[in-house]
Design a protein around this motif. Structure first.
Motif, PDB file in Angstrom:
ATOM      1  N   VAL A 150       0.863  -1.171   0.000  1.00  0.00           N
ATOM      2  CA  VAL A 150       0.000   0.000   0.000  1.00  0.00           C
ATOM      3  C   VAL A 150       0.909   1.233   0.000  1.00  0.00           C
ATOM      4  CG1 VAL A 150      -1.762   1.293   1.273  1.00  0.00           C
ATOM      5  CG2 VAL A 150      -1.823  -1.213   1.238  1.00  0.00           C
TER       6      VAL A 150
ATOM      7  N   ALA B  81      -9.598  -5.194  -2.835  1.00  0.00           N
ATOM      8  CA  ALA B  81      -8.809  -5.629  -1.676  1.00  0.00           C
ATOM      9  C   ALA B  81      -9.459  -6.862  -1.057  1.00  0.00           C
ATOM     10  CB  ALA B  81      -8.708  -4.512  -0.649  1.00  0.00           C
TER      11      ALA B  81
ATOM     12  N   TYR C  98      -6.246  -2.501   5.151  1.00  0.00           N
ATOM     13  CA  TYR C  98      -4.806  -2.468   4.943  1.00  0.00           C
ATOM     14  C   TYR C  98      -4.368  -1.023   5.123  1.00  0.00           C
ATOM     15  CZ  TYR C  98      -5.433  -7.037   2.756  1.00  0.00           C
ATOM     16  OH  TYR C  98      -5.738  -8.352   2.511  1.00  0.00           O
TER      17      TYR C  98
ATOM     18  N   CYS D  89      -0.891  -5.658   0.631  1.00  0.00           N
ATOM     19  CA  CYS D  89      -2.336  -5.727   0.374  1.00  0.00           C
ATOM     20  C   CYS D  89      -2.600  -6.802  -0.671  1.00  0.00           C
ATOM     21  CB  CYS D  89      -2.829  -4.377  -0.134  1.00  0.00           C
ATOM     22  SG  CYS D  89      -4.570  -4.329  -0.617  1.00  0.00           S
TER      23      CYS D  89
END
Length: 172
Positions: free
Chosen positions: A31, A68, A86, A92
């Motif tokens: 991320v 996600a 996340y 992720c």
């Protein structure tokens, strides 16, 4: 024991849970450090450096990299694993192709129906709790965009969770 304890309707699982394992293609990406939290079951955008970030108002259908996934990870806030997220800098898991459970925030999804993602929260006409990055099943012109590579594959349950199918991969 009250009769309401025994369910008579199946729900569609928790947001971010892969729902069809035969066609699941996923990747793990970091991320971006500048990204907002990416909630399980939320759309993500892939950056040119390979990192992902939360959906933003400027995101387009061409930027959609996937959803996600809900993966087991150390609890950040116990017992909210089913609606986790996340954070910036974390790995992720992103579903690139296949079926996944997501929240349908507005409209009634139909099998094969168009999937929309909110890009704007209008002061009038938007659902009360509308957020940028919400999935929906009705066109709200100017407030959302249609995804070109995803379709609804179920109706939604009493918790507004529905199955979304990503037909083709975008990006890497």
């Amino acid at each position: 024991m009250p009769g309401s304890v025994i369910g008579i309707n199946m729900n569609y699982g928790y947001p971010g849970q892969a729902s069809r394992h035969g066609d699941e293609v996923s990747r793990t990406r970091p991320v971006a450090t500048t990204s907002e939290k990416i909630m399980f079951g939320a759309p993500v955008v892939q950056n040119t450096d390979g990192s992902v970030k939360a959906w933003e108002a400027a995101s387009t259908a061409a930027n959609f990299a996937g959803v996600a996934m809900r993966k087991v990870k150390a609890a950040k806030i116990y017992p909210y694993q089913n609606f986790g997220y996340y954070g910036a800098g974390e790995p992720c898991d992103v579903l690139l192709r296949g079926g996944i459970s997501v929240v349908c925030a507005w409209g009634t999804p139909t099998i094969g129906g168009t999937v929309y993602v909110r890009t704007n929260v209008a002061e009038e006409g938007s659902p009360e709790e509308a957020k940028i990055g919400d999935f929906g099943a009705e066109d709200e012109s100017g407030n959302c965009i249609a995804l070109t590579n995803a379709k609804w594959s179920s109706s939604k349950d009493e918790r507004n969770v529905a199955e979304l199918t990503i037909l083709t991969r975008q990006g890497v």
